[in-house]
Design a protein around this motif. Structure first.
Motif, PDB file in Angstrom:
ATOM      1  N   PRO A   1      -0.476  10.392   2.594  1.00 41.39           N
ATOM      2  CA  PRO A   1      -1.107   9.812   1.284  1.00 41.39           C
ATOM      3  C   PRO A   1      -2.462   9.756   1.374  1.00 41.39           C
ATOM      4  CG  PRO A   1      -0.328   8.144   2.438  1.00 41.39           C
ATOM      5  CD  PRO A   1       0.325   9.254   3.295  1.00 41.39           C
TER       6      PRO A   1
ATOM      7  N   GLY B   1       0.713  -1.092   0.063  1.00 37.35           N
ATOM      8  CA  GLY B   1      -0.276   0.008  -0.006  1.00 37.35           C
ATOM      9  C   GLY B   1       0.817   1.406  -0.147  1.00 37.35           C
ATOM     10  N   CYS B   2       2.109   1.213   0.488  1.00 32.87           N
ATOM     11  CA  CYS B   2       2.915   2.431   0.456  1.00 32.87           C
ATOM     12  C   CYS B   2       4.173   1.839  -0.079  1.00 32.87           C
ATOM     13  CB  CYS B   2       3.273   2.662   2.023  1.00 32.87           C
ATOM     14  SG  CYS B   2       2.161   3.795   2.855  1.00 32.87           S
TER      15      CYS B   2
ATOM     16  N   CYS C   1       5.282   7.798   1.554  1.00 37.89           N
ATOM     17  CA  CYS C   1       4.353   6.886   1.288  1.00 37.89           C
ATOM     18  C   CYS C   1       3.755   7.174  -0.101  1.00 37.89           C
ATOM     19  CB  CYS C   1       3.390   6.698   2.041  1.00 37.89           C
ATOM     20  SG  CYS C   1       1.963   5.383   1.844  1.00 37.89           S
ATOM     21  N   ASN C   2       4.133   6.445  -1.194  1.00 33.73           N
ATOM     22  CA  ASN C   2       3.476   6.729  -2.513  1.00 33.73           C
ATOM     23  C   ASN C   2       4.093   8.118  -2.926  1.00 33.73           C
ATOM     24  OD1 ASN C   2       2.445   4.024  -2.487  1.00 33.73           O
ATOM     25  ND2 ASN C   2       0.505   4.819  -1.891  1.00 33.73           N
TER      26      ASN C   2
ATOM     27  N   THR D   1      -3.358   1.468   1.610  1.00 36.63           N
ATOM     28  CA  THR D   1      -2.408   2.283   1.846  1.00 36.63           C
ATOM     29  C   THR D   1      -2.851   3.144   3.226  1.00 36.63           C
ATOM     30  OG1 THR D   1      -2.372   3.330  -0.478  1.00 36.63           O
ATOM     31  CG2 THR D   1      -1.799   4.804   1.128  1.00 36.63           C
TER      32      THR D   1
END
Length: 299
Positions: free
Chosen positions: A197, A184-185, A191-192, A203
């Motif tokens: 995020p 998710g990250c 994170c992303n 995420t």
């Protein structure tokens, strides 16, 4: 007889450590269904076919069985030959946690369960390891928990709050694994590519775990600073706090490496196991600090 009991206690702690690490491998390798929906047989056989998933799952079951026998022997000898009540409590709690997690593991094979319940399986394994570690320490110099000086009430509160919170963080980490949310990250510490995020789906789960882990690091750092301020270098409280801080730092670093290793299956499995092992050691030190606070002797 005392030497035999000590050896069995040490074997119990080592065995619980192996069970915890192998359980993490089962989850990371998605080998929980490696033996189908049968227990104690594996795909209808006592000796399973040589597939990777079946061997991982069956090896885990085998180790649990062997360690359970060691625990039963330790339980009998401790209650017969050891007078210390704490030793009896530690072995009783270890056996209880082991039996519950074994039963949950069997039920998870026969009846598929939710990620919330599966994550609790790792939590029980963590408690079993902590109790077995405390039992092993009883027979060493570190197992002399009594003190000649008082422990500050505020420090006791910090120790217990931090330990309980660490268990929550570890449980949430297990939930991340069982929901297969690790992806998710992407990237770390961002994170992303974002500081905050979009908090939805996997995420949101992973990012929440990261924030919880950061807060745990801050809690243990504060715990160590308080121990350093109020207790001398050789004090067990300061020693335990220092190693808790070292291990939580390694935990954060290993979490980053786990994220960076995504895409490489072997590295991802290996780093995931290392992450689980570090968490177990950190929780063990925090539990040790909790026990020390229970043996406070007023000056």
């Amino acid at each position: 007889m005392q030497k035999l009991i000590q050896r069995l206690a040490n074997l119990s702690a080592i065995g619980m450590f192996l069970i915890l690490a192998m359980g993490a491998l089962v989850t990371k390798a998605d080998a929980g269904r490696g033996c189908g929906d049968e227990w104690p047989l594996c795909n209808g056989k006592f000796v399973p076919a040589h597939t990777i998933s079946s061997m991982i799952e069956y090896s885990h079951r085998l180790v649990v069985g062997i360690v359970t026998l060691i625990l039963v022997a330790t339980f009998i000898l401790v209650f017969r030959y050891v007078k210390r009540k704490d030793a009896k409590f530690f072995i009783s709690a270890t056996v209880l946690m082991t039996l519950i997690q074994a039963a949950m593991g069997a039920m998870a094979v026969v009846w598929p369960q939710s990620s919330l319940v599966l994550a609790l399986h790792f939590g029980l394994s963590l408690l079993a390891f902590a109790f077995s570690l405390l039992l092993a320490l009883v027979f060493t110099s570190w197992g002399q928990f009594q003190r000649d000086t008082a422990i500050r009430s505020s420090f006791k509160a910090i120790v217990w709050i931090t330990t309980v919170y660490s268990y929550v963080v570890v449980y949430f980490g297990a939930f991340v694994r069982h929901t297969v949310s690790s992806g998710g990250c992407s990237g770390w510490p961002l994170c992303n590519g974002a500081v905050i995020p979009e908090l939805s789906g996997s995420t949101g789960i992973v990012f929440t775990h990261r924030i919880a882990a950061l807060l745990l690091f801050i809690c243990i750092l504060f715990l160590y600073l308080q121990a350093k301020k109020h207790y001398h270098d050789s004090d067990k409280l300061r020693f335990g706090s220092k190693w808790s801080l070292i291990l939580v730092s390694l935990q954060v670093a290993s979490g980053a490496v786990v994220t960076w290793s995504m895409g490489n299956e072997v590295a991802y499995l290996f780093t995931g196991m290392i992450h689980a092992v570090i968490v177990a050691c950190m929780f063990g030190f925090l539990c040790y600090l909790c026990v020390l606070t229970l043996y406070d002797r007023k000056a």
